[in-house]
Scaffold this motif. Structure first.
Motif, PDB file in Angstrom:
ATOM      1  N   GLY A 161       3.870 -83.260 -59.906  1.00  0.00           N
ATOM      2  CA  GLY A 161       4.002 -81.915 -59.679  1.00  0.00           C
ATOM      3  C   GLY A 161       3.613 -80.949 -60.406  1.00  0.00           C
ATOM      4  N   GLY A 196      -0.356 -79.802 -60.376  1.00  0.00           N
ATOM      5  CA  GLY A 196      -0.542 -78.459 -59.275  1.00  0.00           C
ATOM      6  C   GLY A 196      -1.951 -78.918 -58.796  1.00  0.00           C
ATOM      7  N   LEU A 197      -2.256 -79.710 -58.517  1.00  0.00           N
ATOM      8  CA  LEU A 197      -3.819 -80.030 -57.943  1.00  0.00           C
ATOM      9  C   LEU A 197      -3.543 -80.101 -56.444  1.00  0.00           C
ATOM     10  CD1 LEU A 197      -5.144 -82.785 -60.104  1.00  0.00           C
ATOM     11  CD2 LEU A 197      -5.587 -80.359 -60.425  1.00  0.00           C
ATOM     12  N   GLU A 198      -4.620 -79.675 -55.837  1.00  0.00           N
ATOM     13  CA  GLU A 198      -4.880 -79.753 -54.411  1.00  0.00           C
ATOM     14  C   GLU A 198      -6.406 -80.586 -53.926  1.00  0.00           C
ATOM     15  OE1 GLU A 198      -3.521 -79.564 -50.579  1.00  0.00           O
ATOM     16  OE2 GLU A 198      -2.656 -78.867 -52.290  1.00  0.00           O
ATOM     17  N   PRO A 199      -5.989 -81.761 -53.589  1.00  0.00           N
ATOM     18  CA  PRO A 199      -4.825 -82.509 -52.996  1.00  0.00           C
ATOM     19  C   PRO A 199      -4.274 -82.896 -54.319  1.00  0.00           C
ATOM     20  CG  PRO A 199      -6.922 -83.874 -52.824  1.00  0.00           C
ATOM     21  CD  PRO A 199      -7.298 -82.425 -53.201  1.00  0.00           C
ATOM     22  N   ALA A 200      -2.926 -83.329 -53.773  1.00  0.00           N
ATOM     23  CA  ALA A 200      -1.996 -83.520 -54.887  1.00  0.00           C
ATOM     24  C   ALA A 200      -2.420 -84.934 -55.539  1.00  0.00           C
ATOM     25  CB  ALA A 200      -0.608 -83.978 -54.435  1.00  0.00           C
ATOM     26  N   THR A 248      -2.406 -88.456 -57.485  1.00  0.00           N
ATOM     27  CA  THR A 248      -1.686 -89.860 -57.246  1.00  0.00           C
ATOM     28  C   THR A 248      -0.953 -90.531 -58.327  1.00  0.00           C
ATOM     29  OG1 THR A 248      -3.622 -91.199 -57.259  1.00  0.00           O
ATOM     30  CG2 THR A 248      -3.097 -90.175 -55.074  1.00  0.00           C
ATOM     31  N   ARG A 263     -11.134 -82.307 -62.590  1.00  0.00           N
ATOM     32  CA  ARG A 263      -9.740 -82.856 -62.118  1.00  0.00           C
ATOM     33  C   ARG A 263      -9.261 -84.001 -63.218  1.00  0.00           C
ATOM     34  NH1 ARG A 263      -7.194 -83.341 -57.064  1.00  0.00           N
ATOM     35  NH2 ARG A 263      -5.715 -85.080 -56.904  1.00  0.00           N
TER      36      ARG A 263
END
Length: 495
Positions: A176, A179-183, A185, A149
């Protein structure tokens, strides 16, 4: 009540055919871009081939003058040079029976320009692959121990950097993009930015000049000087740019010598660290024409290095004409394109040479005596002398260069509007710029002249020039203002 009626009108208007529009675009290109276009056509057109350097036929093709265009139902058709192509057409119309297709094909074996073998080594194989800034930073990220990540966030920052190494995209806009999940910070993105800023070259990932210079201050070994440099970069960047060392010393309450040494150290930092790893390819200016003085008169010749060595492959053309049919429409278009390309090459360089010769004839005093002898000249004068339209002269002089004994100049350099002097004589802007440069070079080192004083000196010589015009010409000559010149001279005297 609205009345509506139908009315027929006849109007005459001039329109450019697609081929003529393309020829106009080619004429406006620089020689490097034009050479790229010709090489592209050469690579896809089977009727064009590279002419050898000692090929007399390719040299004679550039000297062919007479060409004709005729308009058919499918568009413009180029008939090619009259003498060469008519002779070729007669050979195609009535070929000798004793020459067979195999004989014609084998006759092309000596050229070998389009043959190749598997496993041949190209010159591209020996070229060194350039390392870009992004590649350099990604390679460093790959050596660091981090989660997938964090690596993706750091790579997002790297891909958002400009060529000079700055990050001009706000961090909140990059959230944005990852494009990570969860977004991701904003705190995570700031950590990723700090990680990128720790990479080499120092200063990369900065968002402004102050931050870029601050990231490079770790190279200053002395803690006292490093702290002083950090304060200058953070709070007194304008004073540093103005080179006002005494004012900086008073603001920082530090010795003048120490502040001057720190400022000199800061000036050695790199405000554009990304450019160190930018492309090493340099776009050199290649002159289109060369001017030399031969037997007391100035002569102009084309630079042979920019003229594409391309010719029509007569063997392929003869074979195609013998077996031409309705199913060979595409090959016919290739042959037409090949002839049109040769015509464009000939017409382009013929026009450039004619315009350059007209310029040299009208500006011969410039070549003899320098910029002070430059005469005012407009596009219309050259257009009338050469016999072409003003717009054509404008396109020919765009991105075209002339090599002279005193330097390389763009053809547009020789055009300037007339400025009338007090005695009624016309003077060019180039001559006035040369006079301004001479005035500044002759000024006193401890009392440099302001733009207003230069304006008054020009007026005493009979040249009425506005002060803002003097300022514009001085900036075009890349000469600093009076305050900077005086300060530089003072610093040089102290050193």
């Amino acid at each position: 009540m609205i009345l509506m009626d139908t009315r027929a009108e006849q109007r005459q208007s001039q329109t450019l055919s697609p081929r003529l529009q393309h020829a106009v675009r080619l004429l406006q290109m620089s020689s490097l871009d034009f050479g790229t276009v010709v090489r592209d056509v050469l690579g896809r057109n089977p009727f064009l081939e590279v002419a050898e350097e000692d090929d007399e036929e390719s040299a004679a093709a550039l000297e062919t003058d007479a060409t004709e265009f005729q308009d058919s139902g499918t568009g413009d058709v180029y008939d090619g040079p009259v003498e060469a192509d008519q002779a070729q057409a007669s050979d195609m119309a009535d070929p000798p029976e004793r020459v067979s297709d195999s004989d014609v094909w084998l006759a092309d074996g000596a050229t070998g320009s389009r043959t190749g073998h598997d496993g041949d080594v190209s010159a591209l194989d020996f070229m060194v692959e350039e390392t870009t800034l992004n590649m350099h930073l990604h390679a460093q990220l790959g050596t660091l121990a981090m989660s997938e990540r964090d690596l993706l966030l750091a790579a997002t920052v790297v891909e958002s950097l400009d060529d000079d190494g700055y990050l001009r995209t706000p961090l909140n806009e990059l959230l944005g993009v990852a494009g990570l999940e969860p977004a991701a910070t904003l705190e995570e993105m700031q950590i990723a930015l700090k990680l990128v800023q720790s990479l080499e070259p120092a200063g990369v990932g900065a968002r402004d000049v102050a931050e870029c210079l601050g990231l490079q201050l770790g190279a200053i070994a002395c803690p006292r000087q490093r702290a002083l440099a950090r304060e200058i970069v953070r709070d007194h960047l304008d004073g540093l740019a103005a080179r006002d060392v005494p004012a900086l010393a008073r603001s920082l309450d530090a010795p003048l010598g120490e502040v001057e040494a720190v400022c000199d150290r800061i000036r050695h930092l790199d405000p554009r660290p990304g450019w160190r790893l930018s492309s090493s390819r340099v776009n050199y200016i290649v002159p289109d024409v060369i001017v030399r003085k031969v037997r007391g008169s100035w002569g102009v010749q084309l630079n042979p290095a920019i003229v594409p060595r391309v010719r029509l492959n007569e063997v392929y053309a003869q074979l195609f004409q013998r077996h031409r049919g309705a199913e060979n429409v595409e090959m016919g278009a290739h042959l037409q394109e090949a002839r049109w390309t040769l015509r464009n090459v000939e017409q382009r360089f013929s026009t450039i040479l004619d315009v350059a010769q007209a310029i040299v004839r009208r500006q011969r005093h410039f070549f003899d005596y320098g910029p002070m002898a430059m005469k005012p000249m407009g596009l219309r004068e050259i257009a009338e002398e050469v016999g072409i339209h003003e717009s054509t002269v404008s396109r020919v002089t765009n991105n075209k260069y002339m090599a002279t004994p005193t330097g390389v100049f763009e053809l547009k350099h020789f055009f300037s509007r007339a400025m009338v002097s007090a005695n009624g004589k016309a003077c060019s802007g180039t001559a006035i710029r040369g006079l301004i440069q001479d005035i500044i070079e002759a000024e006193s080192s401890d009392q440099p002249l302001s733009d207003a004083e230069i304006t008054r000196q020009l007026a005493r010589q009979g040249l009425t020039v506005a002060r803002r015009t003097v300022t514009k010409y001085r900036q075009m000559l890349r000469i600093e203002a009076v305050g900077r010149r005086k300060r530089h001279d003072t610093e040089a005297g102290v050193a």
